[in-house]
Design a protein around this motif. Sequence first.
Motif, PDB file in Angstrom:
ATOM      1  N   LEU A 198       0.831  -1.199   0.000  1.00 35.69           N
ATOM      2  CA  LEU A 198       0.000   0.000   0.000  1.00 35.69           C
ATOM      3  C   LEU A 198       0.867   1.250   0.000  1.00 35.69           C
ATOM      4  N   ALA A 199       1.916   1.252   0.812  1.00 37.29           N
ATOM      5  CA  ALA A 199       2.791   2.415   0.878  1.00 37.29           C
ATOM      6  C   ALA A 199       3.521   2.638  -0.433  1.00 37.29           C
ATOM      7  N   LEU A 200       3.874   1.562  -1.128  1.00 41.89           N
ATOM      8  CA  LEU A 200       4.620   1.677  -2.374  1.00 41.89           C
ATOM      9  C   LEU A 200       3.734   2.101  -3.539  1.00 41.89           C
ATOM     10  N   THR A 201       2.460   1.735  -3.485  1.00 48.18           N
ATOM     11  CA  THR A 201       1.582   1.964  -4.629  1.00 48.18           C
ATOM     12  C   THR A 201       0.596   3.098  -4.405  1.00 48.18           C
ATOM     13  N   ARG A 202       0.756   3.856  -3.318  1.00 47.76           N
ATOM     14  CA  ARG A 202      -0.183   4.948  -3.067  1.00 47.76           C
ATOM     15  C   ARG A 202      -0.168   5.911  -4.246  1.00 47.76           C
ATOM     16  N   LYS A 203      -1.317   6.422  -4.580  1.00 47.75           N
ATOM     17  CA  LYS A 203      -1.438   7.280  -5.755  1.00 47.75           C
ATOM     18  C   LYS A 203      -0.831   8.647  -5.482  1.00 47.75           C
ATOM     19  N   ARG A 204      -0.210   9.205  -6.517  1.00 46.42           N
ATOM     20  CA  ARG A 204       0.360  10.533  -6.371  1.00 46.42           C
ATOM     21  C   ARG A 204      -0.729  11.585  -6.217  1.00 46.42           C
ATOM     22  N   SER A 205      -1.973  11.214  -6.537  1.00 48.99           N
ATOM     23  CA  SER A 205      -3.081  12.153  -6.380  1.00 48.99           C
ATOM     24  C   SER A 205      -3.582  12.226  -4.945  1.00 48.99           C
ATOM     25  N   ALA A 206      -3.023  11.403  -4.030  1.00 45.31           N
ATOM     26  CA  ALA A 206      -3.430  11.461  -2.629  1.00 45.31           C
ATOM     27  C   ALA A 206      -3.182  12.859  -2.087  1.00 45.31           C
ATOM     28  N   ARG A 207      -4.089  13.342  -1.261  1.00 46.84           N
ATOM     29  CA  ARG A 207      -3.987  14.700  -0.742  1.00 46.84           C
ATOM     30  C   ARG A 207      -3.005  14.761   0.420  1.00 46.84           C
ATOM     31  N   PRO A 208      -2.015  15.660   0.361  1.00 45.69           N
ATOM     32  CA  PRO A 208      -1.083  15.798   1.480  1.00 45.69           C
ATOM     33  C   PRO A 208      -1.801  16.334   2.716  1.00 45.69           C
ATOM     34  N   ALA A 209      -1.483  15.769   3.861  1.00 45.34           N
ATOM     35  CA  ALA A 209      -2.054  16.196   5.134  1.00 45.34           C
ATOM     36  C   ALA A 209      -1.012  15.968   6.208  1.00 45.34           C
ATOM     37  N   SER A 210      -1.228  16.569   7.361  1.00 45.79           N
ATOM     38  CA  SER A 210      -0.331  16.320   8.491  1.00 45.79           C
ATOM     39  C   SER A 210      -1.124  16.349   9.785  1.00 45.79           C
ATOM     40  N   LEU A 264     -20.682  13.886  12.159  1.00 48.53           N
ATOM     41  CA  LEU A 264     -19.915  14.016  10.924  1.00 48.53           C
ATOM     42  C   LEU A 264     -20.141  12.821  10.009  1.00 48.53           C
ATOM     43  N   ARG A 265     -20.051  13.059   8.714  1.00 48.18           N
ATOM     44  CA  ARG A 265     -20.259  11.995   7.748  1.00 48.18           C
ATOM     45  C   ARG A 265     -19.061  11.045   7.692  1.00 48.18           C
ATOM     46  N   ASN A 266     -17.859  11.583   7.784  1.00 50.91           N
ATOM     47  CA  ASN A 266     -16.648  10.771   7.712  1.00 50.91           C
ATOM     48  C   ASN A 266     -16.052  10.567   9.102  1.00 50.91           C
ATOM     49  N   HIS A 267     -15.795   9.319   9.450  1.00 58.45           N
ATOM     50  CA  HIS A 267     -15.161   8.948  10.721  1.00 58.45           C
ATOM     51  C   HIS A 267     -15.866   9.557  11.935  1.00 58.45           C
ATOM     52  N   PRO A 268     -17.199   9.447  12.037  1.00 56.17           N
ATOM     53  CA  PRO A 268     -17.902  10.042  13.183  1.00 56.17           C
ATOM     54  C   PRO A 268     -17.449   9.431  14.498  1.00 56.17           C
ATOM     55  N   GLY A 269     -17.202  10.280  15.482  1.00 55.78           N
ATOM     56  CA  GLY A 269     -16.847   9.825  16.823  1.00 55.78           C
ATOM     57  C   GLY A 269     -15.436   9.303  16.969  1.00 55.78           C
ATOM     58  N   PRO A 278      -8.980   5.242   3.396  1.00 53.81           N
ATOM     59  CA  PRO A 278     -10.390   5.637   3.498  1.00 53.81           C
ATOM     60  C   PRO A 278     -10.632   7.114   3.243  1.00 53.81           C
ATOM     61  N   SER A 279      -9.660   7.965   3.596  1.00 46.55           N
ATOM     62  CA  SER A 279      -9.840   9.399   3.420  1.00 46.55           C
ATOM     63  C   SER A 279      -9.093   9.939   2.212  1.00 46.55           C
ATOM     64  N   GLY A 280      -8.231   9.123   1.601  1.00 44.83           N
ATOM     65  CA  GLY A 280      -7.484   9.576   0.443  1.00 44.83           C
ATOM     66  C   GLY A 280      -6.341  10.515   0.768  1.00 44.83           C
ATOM     67  N   PHE A 281      -5.906  10.543   2.029  1.00 46.91           N
ATOM     68  CA  PHE A 281      -4.822  11.426   2.445  1.00 46.91           C
ATOM     69  C   PHE A 281      -3.497  10.670   2.515  1.00 46.91           C
ATOM     70  N   ASP A 282      -2.424  11.412   2.357  1.00 44.90           N
ATOM     71  CA  ASP A 282      -1.083  10.944   2.651  1.00 44.90           C
ATOM     72  C   ASP A 282      -0.602  11.808   3.814  1.00 44.90           C
TER      73      ASP A 282
END
Length: 256
Positions: free
Chosen positions: A52-64, A96-101, A149-153
Amino acid sequence: MTDRTGGDGAHTVAGPLTSNESIPSWLRALTDNVDGVTDSVNNRGGDRTRLLALTRKRSARPASVLVLFGGSFDPTADGTPPVDADVLLTQRANTLRNHPGQVAFPGGALDPGDDYPVGTALREAQEETGLDPDSVVPLAQLRSFPVPPSGFDVVPVIAHWPTPSAVRAVDQGETARVARVPLRDLLSPDNRFQVQRSVMGGRVYRGPAFWVEDMLVWGFTGGLLAAIFETAGWDVPWDTDDVRDLGDMLDRAGQR
């Protein structure tokens, strides 16, 4: 140190951000070995996690995210956390719709103009918890982790809080709770176990979890904490064969 480039070209370097003298003695085993956290996660997740780490898409959104530790600077000689050590966690609103609680580190996606990843983590933490960014000392950046699940890196930023500022849930529509959770509670064997989700008799998820202050800490946050504790040498032996149903634990925590 290890170079990494986020999905939109944002560039980060994994490793310490300050001199060793500016890092509390009990955090140096972690900041000196940031790749140890990645190794811990990969070793636990096996080939699937590495792939998963090797094939993550470059379109993943950067987050921290901000992994913010409070606690005395140099209280111990053996590298164990001081008795006043804690970590800042938030709990997302159940509406929240995503990851509630779900319990999480403060953080979020890169915004234009951010000094990524540290500036992103501090800005998001201030927006979520009201902390004073000037009270935080960034210590190190870890390598990024894909969160499908969230599309973040996500790049975790390790930081110390010499003089903690007041915190609160700034927007109850987004954040239900902000808590400074003692490390002694997270490290207690009584509060550690694994959670598992099965579908049609087949296991689709298993990972480390913690039960603290009536909160279930699991998923990305639970896994990262477990890897940090192992890398820092803080682990206390606990029953890894204690595997609980994720749905049952979410019900206990009042999460959807």
